[in-house]
Design an enzyme around this catalytic site. Structure first.
Site, PDB file in Angstrom:
ATOM      1  N   TYR A   1       0.853  -1.191   0.000  1.00 44.93           N
ATOM      2  CA  TYR A   1       0.000   0.000   0.000  1.00 44.93           C
ATOM      3  C   TYR A   1       0.896   1.251   0.000  1.00 44.93           C
ATOM      4  O   TYR A   1       2.066   1.188   0.379  1.00 44.93           O
ATOM      5  CB  TYR A   1      -0.909  -0.048   1.244  1.00 44.93           C
ATOM      6  CG  TYR A   1      -1.847   1.112   1.351  1.00 44.93           C
ATOM      7  CD1 TYR A   1      -2.888   1.274   0.428  1.00 44.93           C
ATOM      8  CD2 TYR A   1      -1.699   2.071   2.356  1.00 44.93           C
ATOM      9  CE1 TYR A   1      -3.737   2.359   0.520  1.00 44.93           C
ATOM     10  CE2 TYR A   1      -2.555   3.152   2.446  1.00 44.93           C
ATOM     11  CZ  TYR A   1      -3.571   3.295   1.526  1.00 44.93           C
ATOM     12  OH  TYR A   1      -4.411   4.368   1.599  1.00 44.93           O
TER      13      TYR A   1
ATOM     14  N   ASN B   1       1.557   3.823   1.733  1.00 48.31           N
ATOM     15  CA  ASN B   1       2.360   4.328   2.859  1.00 48.31           C
ATOM     16  C   ASN B   1       3.176   3.239   3.552  1.00 48.31           C
ATOM     17  O   ASN B   1       3.737   3.476   4.613  1.00 48.31           O
ATOM     18  CB  ASN B   1       1.470   5.060   3.870  1.00 48.31           C
ATOM     19  CG  ASN B   1       0.533   4.121   4.609  1.00 48.31           C
ATOM     20  OD1 ASN B   1       0.597   2.912   4.447  1.00 48.31           O
ATOM     21  ND2 ASN B   1      -0.343   4.679   5.422  1.00 48.31           N
ATOM     22  N   LYS B   2       3.275   2.058   2.962  1.00 46.09           N
ATOM     23  CA  LYS B   2       4.037   0.984   3.606  1.00 46.09           C
ATOM     24  C   LYS B   2       5.534   1.120   3.282  1.00 46.09           C
ATOM     25  O   LYS B   2       5.929   2.049   2.601  1.00 46.09           O
ATOM     26  CB  LYS B   2       3.464  -0.375   3.189  1.00 46.09           C
ATOM     27  CG  LYS B   2       1.998  -0.584   3.662  1.00 46.09           C
ATOM     28  CD  LYS B   2       1.905  -0.804   5.152  1.00 46.09           C
ATOM     29  CE  LYS B   2       0.543  -0.683   5.812  1.00 46.09           C
ATOM     30  NZ  LYS B   2      -0.634  -1.251   5.235  1.00 46.09           N
ATOM     31  N   THR B   3       6.350   0.163   3.754  1.00 45.15           N
ATOM     32  CA  THR B   3       7.805   0.354   3.645  1.00 45.15           C
ATOM     33  C   THR B   3       8.320   0.244   2.211  1.00 45.15           C
ATOM     34  O   THR B   3       9.431   0.656   1.914  1.00 45.15           O
ATOM     35  CB  THR B   3       8.572  -0.644   4.535  1.00 45.15           C
ATOM     36  OG1 THR B   3       8.129  -1.967   4.180  1.00 45.15           O
ATOM     37  CG2 THR B   3       8.286  -0.385   6.004  1.00 45.15           C
TER      38      THR B   3
END
Ligand SMILES: *Cc1c(COP(=O)(O)O)cnc(C)c1O
Length: 389
Positions: A185, A187-189
């Site tokens: 997604y 905003n994930k790493t």
């Protein structure tokens, strides 16, 4: 009011390699699941250090969790144990399958699911445990896998926050659970816009998940269209889902994955700086990984001590006024109307999650930030809490 530009809570770092690979995909004539998705899956297995491990690219972690549980045979009458301190996706997939969710509290020291409470929540209906590596700190998987073995339960890890995270120097994804699911997604790493990866060593589970990923079809479209022999024929063997990852998204993923260790190194550097500059303030700092292990630092979650003299909501407001985005992860599931009403949940059942929720704030932490940005956040926090510069 600050003269500096607003510091967003999260931003993806997307480079020219990702852009060029997406353009190459667009020009190639094959935009949905095909060669790039396959390469992304192979690269992911190599990243985990196990070329033979099955990696199944999907269009979200939610889809991956759903497929993993479905392939584990979870259905009506079954119970699945997970933490209240998570995003609703972890639990909603259990309800997709008609099974019931049993929520347990966290260990306040780690904010991760408490294995002792998992064991206490087991009933004859329990089939599966979903640990969530909250913020990117590994759950005690040794304890969880032990409990699962003892009681004959399946384990599906929600690793949406945990790329790359290690436990006893082994990457999450290789712990030996039934399946592990990562999220890409925005905003994930690492990100593919939307996307996820289901990882398993169980060939049967992988086979079922691959079929259910694409309508329950016996052969996928790329296989059929690229076969040397005419191959319009396929069979539907189950009422499957539409969960495949496009090659456009996989094109991003191939290059994001190459940089994910560098992203983690930057996040770890920012986290270290936060830990230093916030050390003297009336806040509880997040738990760190044990010596030698890696925390992905997807989130940097502080808790305001009661001695801070300022509530969480007022604190968030002050940071916004100082031009700094922050967030709260998460409103625990026991407070949401659906989960609360469905299972008649009471706040007193989850004292540690509730306590943390009322005091916690996620500070910005991402690879495009600089140490100077951290210092700016810290200065705003000092002012908000009434300390001089
Ligand atoms: C983001 C997230 C998910 C869902 O990931 P998607 O790829 O958006 O479906 C699941 N669990 C947790 C803990 C998450 O943070």
């Amino acid at each position: 009011m600050s003269d500096l530009p607003f510091l967003p809570f999260a931003l993806p770092e997307i480079g020219e390699d990702e852009i060029n690979e997406v353009v190459d995909t667009l020009r190639s004539g094959w935009v949905t699941t095909g060669p790039k998705a396959k390469r992304f899956e192979q690269d992911f297995a190599a990243f985990l250090g196990e070329p033979q491990i099955e990696c199944i690219a999907v269009n979200s972690a939610t889809a991956g969790l759903h497929l993993a549980l479905e392939a584990c045979g979870i259905g009506p009458g079954d119970e699945v144990i997970t933490t209240t301190h998570t995003f609703t996706a972890t639990a909603e997939v259990v309800r997709y399958l008609g099974a019931d969710v049993v929520l347990v509290d966290i260990d306040p020291a780690t904010l991760n699911i408490d294995p002792k409470l998992v064991e206490a929540a087991i009933t004859p209906r329990t089939k599966c445990i979903i640990p969530v590596h909250y913020a990117g700190l590994a759950v005690d998987m040794i304890a969880i896998l032990d409990i699962a073995r003892k009681h004959g339960l399946r384990v599906v890890e929600d690793a949406a926050h945990a790329l790359p995270t290690t436990l006893e120097r082994e990457l999450i994804g290789t712990m030996g659970s039934d399946a592990t699911v990562f999220s890409f997604y925005a905003n994930k790493t690492m990100t593919t816009g939307e996307g996820g990866m289901l990882v398993t060593r169980n060939a049967e589970l992988a086979k079922r998940a691959r079929v259910m990923r694409l309508h329950g079809m016996s052969r996928d479209a790329f296989d059929r269209f690229t076969s040397k022999v005419p191959s319009w024929y396929y069979e539907i063997v189950a009422p499957g889902f539409k969960y495949n990852l496009t090659d456009i998204a996989a094109a991003m993923g191939i290059h994001q994955l190459r940089r994910v260790r560098a992203f983690q190194a930057r996040r770890a550097e920012l986290a270290q700086r936060y830990l230093e500059v916030l050390a003297e303030l009336p806040v509880v700092l997040p738990p760190q990984a044990p010596e030698g292990d890696m925390h992905s630092w997807h989130l940097f979650v502080i808790q305001l001590k009661d001695s801070a003299g300022l509530g969480r909501d007022a604190f968030v407001q002050k940071l916004y006024e100082a031009g700094i985005g922050c967030s709260v992860h998460y409103v625990p599931l026991h407070l949401h109307p659906y989960w609360r009403d469905r299972y008649q949940l009471r706040v007193e059942q989850f004292p540690h999650s509730q306590y943390a929720f009322e005091r916690m704030v996620s500070l910005p932490i991402y690879s495009l930030m600089t140490v100077a940005d951290v210092d700016r956040v810290a200065a705003a926090i000092r002012r908000a809490l009434g300390f001089s510069q």
